[in-house]
Design a protein around this motif. Sequence first.
Motif, PDB file in Angstrom:
ATOM      1  N   TYR A  24      33.761 -55.332  42.484  1.00 24.47           N
ATOM      2  CA  TYR A  24      34.065 -54.195  41.603  1.00 24.47           C
ATOM      3  C   TYR A  24      32.771 -53.702  40.972  1.00 24.47           C
ATOM      4  O   TYR A  24      31.742 -54.384  41.017  1.00 24.47           O
ATOM      5  CB  TYR A  24      35.114 -54.565  40.558  1.00 24.47           C
ATOM      6  N   LYS A  25      32.838 -52.531  40.376  1.00 27.37           N
ATOM      7  CA  LYS A  25      31.648 -51.860  39.874  1.00 27.37           C
ATOM      8  C   LYS A  25      31.270 -52.380  38.482  1.00 27.37           C
ATOM      9  O   LYS A  25      32.118 -52.503  37.606  1.00 27.37           O
ATOM     10  CB  LYS A  25      31.873 -50.348  39.831  1.00 27.37           C
ATOM     11  N   ASP A  26      29.989 -52.647  38.302  1.00 27.97           N
ATOM     12  CA  ASP A  26      29.420 -53.039  37.017  1.00 27.97           C
ATOM     13  C   ASP A  26      28.706 -51.806  36.458  1.00 27.97           C
ATOM     14  O   ASP A  26      27.716 -51.341  37.025  1.00 27.97           O
ATOM     15  CB  ASP A  26      28.436 -54.197  37.223  1.00 27.97           C
ATOM     16  N   VAL A  27      29.217 -51.280  35.346  1.00 22.33           N
ATOM     17  CA  VAL A  27      28.754 -50.006  34.802  1.00 22.33           C
ATOM     18  C   VAL A  27      27.869 -50.242  33.585  1.00 22.33           C
ATOM     19  O   VAL A  27      28.196 -51.050  32.706  1.00 22.33           O
ATOM     20  CB  VAL A  27      29.957 -49.122  34.409  1.00 22.33           C
ATOM     21  N   SER A  28      26.767 -49.533  33.512  1.00 19.78           N
ATOM     22  CA  SER A  28      25.866 -49.661  32.367  1.00 19.78           C
ATOM     23  C   SER A  28      26.338 -48.796  31.211  1.00 19.78           C
ATOM     24  O   SER A  28      26.535 -47.585  31.369  1.00 19.78           O
ATOM     25  CB  SER A  28      24.437 -49.257  32.734  1.00 19.78           C
ATOM     26  N   PRO A  29      26.465 -49.360  30.021  1.00 18.33           N
ATOM     27  CA  PRO A  29      26.827 -48.549  28.845  1.00 18.33           C
ATOM     28  C   PRO A  29      25.794 -47.483  28.500  1.00 18.33           C
ATOM     29  O   PRO A  29      26.137 -46.468  27.887  1.00 18.33           O
ATOM     30  CB  PRO A  29      26.918 -49.592  27.724  1.00 18.33           C
ATOM     31  N   TRP A  30      24.548 -47.716  28.872  1.00 20.42           N
ATOM     32  CA  TRP A  30      23.488 -46.763  28.524  1.00 20.42           C
ATOM     33  C   TRP A  30      23.668 -45.416  29.221  1.00 20.42           C
ATOM     34  O   TRP A  30      23.278 -44.380  28.674  1.00 20.42           O
ATOM     35  CB  TRP A  30      22.132 -47.327  28.911  1.00 20.42           C
ATOM     36  N   THR A  31      24.210 -45.427  30.444  1.00 21.57           N
ATOM     37  CA  THR A  31      24.268 -44.199  31.242  1.00 21.57           C
ATOM     38  C   THR A  31      25.647 -43.877  31.793  1.00 21.57           C
ATOM     39  O   THR A  31      25.875 -42.755  32.241  1.00 21.57           O
ATOM     40  CB  THR A  31      23.319 -44.321  32.447  1.00 21.57           C
ATOM     41  N   GLY A  32      26.532 -44.845  31.806  1.00 21.97           N
ATOM     42  CA  GLY A  32      27.815 -44.658  32.466  1.00 21.97           C
ATOM     43  C   GLY A  32      27.719 -44.756  33.972  1.00 21.97           C
ATOM     44  O   GLY A  32      28.703 -44.502  34.680  1.00 21.97           O
TER      45      GLY A  32
END
Length: 502
Positions: A24-32
Amino acid sequence: MVTLATGQLYVDGVLRNAAGDRTYKDVSPWTGEVIAEAADASAEDMEEAIAAARRAFDDTDWATDHARRRALVAKLGELMVANQDRIVEIVRLEGGAAWGTIMGPQVQFALDAFPGMLKVFDDFKWEKDAGVVEAFFTQSRRVIRREAFGVVGAITPWNVPLYVNVAKLVPALLAGCTVILKPAPETPLSGAIIGELAAEAGFPAGVFNVMTGEDPAMLGEMLSGDPRVDLVTFTGSTVTGKRIMERGAQTLKRVFLELGGKSALIVLEDAPDYAMAVAHSMMIYHAGQGCANCTRLLLPRSRYAEGVAILEQAYAHVQWGDFDDKANYMGALISERQRKRVLGYIEAGKAEGARLIAGGGIPADKGDGFFVEPTCFVDVDNKMKIAQEEIFGPVLVVIPFEDDEDAIRIANDSIYGLSGAVVSGDFDRGMAIAKRIRAGTYSVNGGIWSAPDVPFGGYKQSGLGREWGEAGFEEYLQIKTIAMPAASSANDVSAAAMADTI
């Protein structure tokens, strides 16, 4: 934005993909943006991990070979230090951690925990002679032993993921337990890298397992309900903690929980630097995503207007949200879902009649990350929703008080009791207040309680049990009393008791 390596599971001593190569995808809070893929464990994967941990505890000498455990945990700590740059990159990108938090709980405190807990282990007394007593016309000598509890399910949060992962797995492994670590779905790589380094360190099969997955509940439900798991330790929301306790009750598991908080900072009118104490209360550290944060600021009515003016100035000049600024302590919230939750509380504060003096919205200049402006409400009544419920965002609420008794009453008027602080020019006055606040940790005049050699945990609905220190170590141990005829020599008793602990 950097792309990170795909995170794998660590099961029965093997680094591998999830069944069917699911990710599954790991999304960065800094950029979405997506920064990595992580293994998406299935129920079958978790079944394999539980079975492996059970075998490793029941069928090997892991629980009794103290020297081997110590050496392997020390080696894991050394590898984490050697891989510090990689760890920092993971924690920053997937957790939204600002540079200023790295030398604190996000990374450095986790690395420091290894030598701290190894010292607790080295100093620990595994058995003691309880002396001789006469009962039923027999004199018996008693020995009290500590033994490993069994298979541990460790369920960890996304706010300080590496630190809490270490807080659970290091004492559990040193105690002789086998561990299944289930990191939060939002921060899988902060757990996966520990599995990778454990494999490099040469941990025996099944002793330590890491299971990442996108589903927020399924893997944790398995751990908390499976009879082969003896103990569940969880850090997260009080709502989820209650669910884990309910599930664990079916098999009478030991459950210990580190849950929410709504801690209060009391700044007394005699604070030696009133302006600094008030300004430093801004809720910006890691965007307020910390369970022990003092999210309520209590100011004396005699200096209340002065305190509000200080906060207005402080918030007007605060620097935040810069990924590259090493003096920055505030990044983004962990997810869009969390941002919506925080914005909902801000709207509730407005509706309740609190006065907004800073922030309250989404910034226009921070890009597509999950940012919320540093926010401050004043003229808050402690009965308001924003004063009673854990927001877990960059929101400070300011409440006036009349005198010390009123401040103590307000601080204790909460379902939580995790932490708190007081600032006073009179040390004895500050200590008197500290002793009356119903909280598991407390700071007087800026004292720091966070360290691996002292316990951490809460009163009331902030949790059960303790982490860190000897008290936290003992959470992973059973107590056994052995009695024998008093004629047995004390030396023989000691030798027999310690035979499997050297």
